[in-house]
Design a protein around this motif. Structure first.
Motif, PDB file in Angstrom:
ATOM      1  N   THR A 111      51.801  42.436  48.541  1.00 39.88           N
ATOM      2  CA  THR A 111      50.851  43.815  47.354  1.00 39.88           C
ATOM      3  C   THR A 111      49.664  42.658  46.141  1.00 39.88           C
ATOM      4  O   THR A 111      50.462  41.831  45.673  1.00 39.88           O
ATOM      5  CB  THR A 111      52.135  44.383  46.893  1.00 39.88           C
ATOM      6  OG1 THR A 111      52.790  44.102  45.667  1.00 39.88           O
ATOM      7  CG2 THR A 111      52.530  44.543  47.677  1.00 39.88           C
ATOM      8  N   LEU A 112      48.715  43.702  46.960  1.00 38.92           N
ATOM      9  CA  LEU A 112      48.108  42.639  44.973  1.00 38.92           C
ATOM     10  C   LEU A 112      47.203  44.634  44.928  1.00 38.92           C
ATOM     11  O   LEU A 112      47.404  45.395  46.256  1.00 38.92           O
ATOM     12  CB  LEU A 112      46.717  42.590  46.400  1.00 38.92           C
ATOM     13  CG  LEU A 112      46.858  41.504  47.558  1.00 38.92           C
ATOM     14  CD1 LEU A 112      45.870  41.673  48.483  1.00 38.92           C
ATOM     15  CD2 LEU A 112      47.044  40.914  46.376  1.00 38.92           C
ATOM     16  N   ASN A 113      47.664  44.183  43.424  1.00 38.98           N
ATOM     17  CA  ASN A 113      47.444  45.387  43.488  1.00 38.98           C
ATOM     18  C   ASN A 113      46.340  44.888  42.050  1.00 38.98           C
ATOM     19  O   ASN A 113      46.003  43.696  40.836  1.00 38.98           O
ATOM     20  CB  ASN A 113      48.313  46.112  41.648  1.00 38.98           C
ATOM     21  CG  ASN A 113      49.354  46.868  42.610  1.00 38.98           C
ATOM     22  OD1 ASN A 113      49.096  47.284  44.111  1.00 38.98           O
ATOM     23  ND2 ASN A 113      50.175  46.673  41.473  1.00 38.98           N
ATOM     24  N   ASP A 114      44.824  45.513  42.083  1.00 38.90           N
ATOM     25  CA  ASP A 114      43.778  45.679  40.909  1.00 38.90           C
ATOM     26  C   ASP A 114      43.121  43.982  41.506  1.00 38.90           C
ATOM     27  O   ASP A 114      43.071  43.410  40.196  1.00 38.90           O
ATOM     28  CB  ASP A 114      43.916  45.601  40.004  1.00 38.90           C
ATOM     29  CG  ASP A 114      42.815  46.258  38.190  1.00 38.90           C
ATOM     30  OD1 ASP A 114      41.797  46.316  38.877  1.00 38.90           O
ATOM     31  OD2 ASP A 114      42.876  45.695  37.378  1.00 38.90           O
ATOM     32  N   VAL A 115      42.612  43.434  42.525  1.00 34.42           N
ATOM     33  CA  VAL A 115      42.544  42.348  42.881  1.00 34.42           C
ATOM     34  C   VAL A 115      41.504  42.204  43.676  1.00 34.42           C
ATOM     35  O   VAL A 115      41.224  43.073  44.460  1.00 34.42           O
ATOM     36  CB  VAL A 115      43.812  41.680  43.851  1.00 34.42           C
ATOM     37  CG1 VAL A 115      43.403  40.160  44.488  1.00 34.42           C
ATOM     38  CG2 VAL A 115      45.108  41.149  42.436  1.00 34.42           C
ATOM     39  N   ASN A 116      40.548  41.204  43.285  1.00 36.44           N
ATOM     40  CA  ASN A 116      39.539  40.916  44.132  1.00 36.44           C
ATOM     41  C   ASN A 116      39.625  39.414  44.851  1.00 36.44           C
ATOM     42  O   ASN A 116      40.332  38.762  44.801  1.00 36.44           O
ATOM     43  CB  ASN A 116      37.850  40.777  43.072  1.00 36.44           C
ATOM     44  CG  ASN A 116      38.220  41.751  42.403  1.00 36.44           C
ATOM     45  OD1 ASN A 116      37.951  43.090  42.728  1.00 36.44           O
ATOM     46  ND2 ASN A 116      37.546  42.026  41.422  1.00 36.44           N
TER      47      ASN A 116
END
Length: 120
Positions: A111-116
């Motif tokens: 899971t990725l949250n608020d990632v560029n």
């Protein structure tokens, strides 16, 4: 538990990292190392390594990671800057940061949250 192992004297199940930090150990502050490192604990602070950084399945890290290769099995709040590759393994979590590397692999249950993401 913090242990240093010479590669030829390493117990069978210990990862191939020179520095191993596991268990209920909580570490705070910047880590700078020449060899590979395996963290499977709570850590707050930046990690800079010339080799491989592995955040194990029990890792809860807050800070930025800079290394040749970074593998995440646990949780990271921060950015990753890898000279070569980043691997986000199954059930890993990355929050609030930028992932920069030549290759980035993301397993379906990561899971990725608020990632560029930046492929360099």
């Amino acid at each position: 538990m913090i242990q240093l192992f010479k590669k030829k004297n390493r117990p069978h199940l210990v990862p191939s990292s020179e520095l191993l930090i596991t268990g209920s150990t909580t570490s705070t502050g910047s880590i700078v190392c020449e060899e590979d490192i395996f963290l499977d604990n709570k850590h707050t602070g930046d990690i800079t390594c010339k080799g491989l950084v592995t955040l194990g399945p029990n890792a809860i890290a807050k800070g930025n990671v800079t290394a040749r290769v970074v593998k995440v099995y646990g949780s990271l709040s921060g950015s990753i800057n890898a000279k070569e590759a980043i691997a986000l393994e199954s059930n890993s979590h990355v929050r609030k940061g930028t992932l920069t590397g030549k290759a980035i692999s993301i397993q379906p249950s990561a899971t990725l949250n608020d990632v560029n993401l930046t492929i360099s």
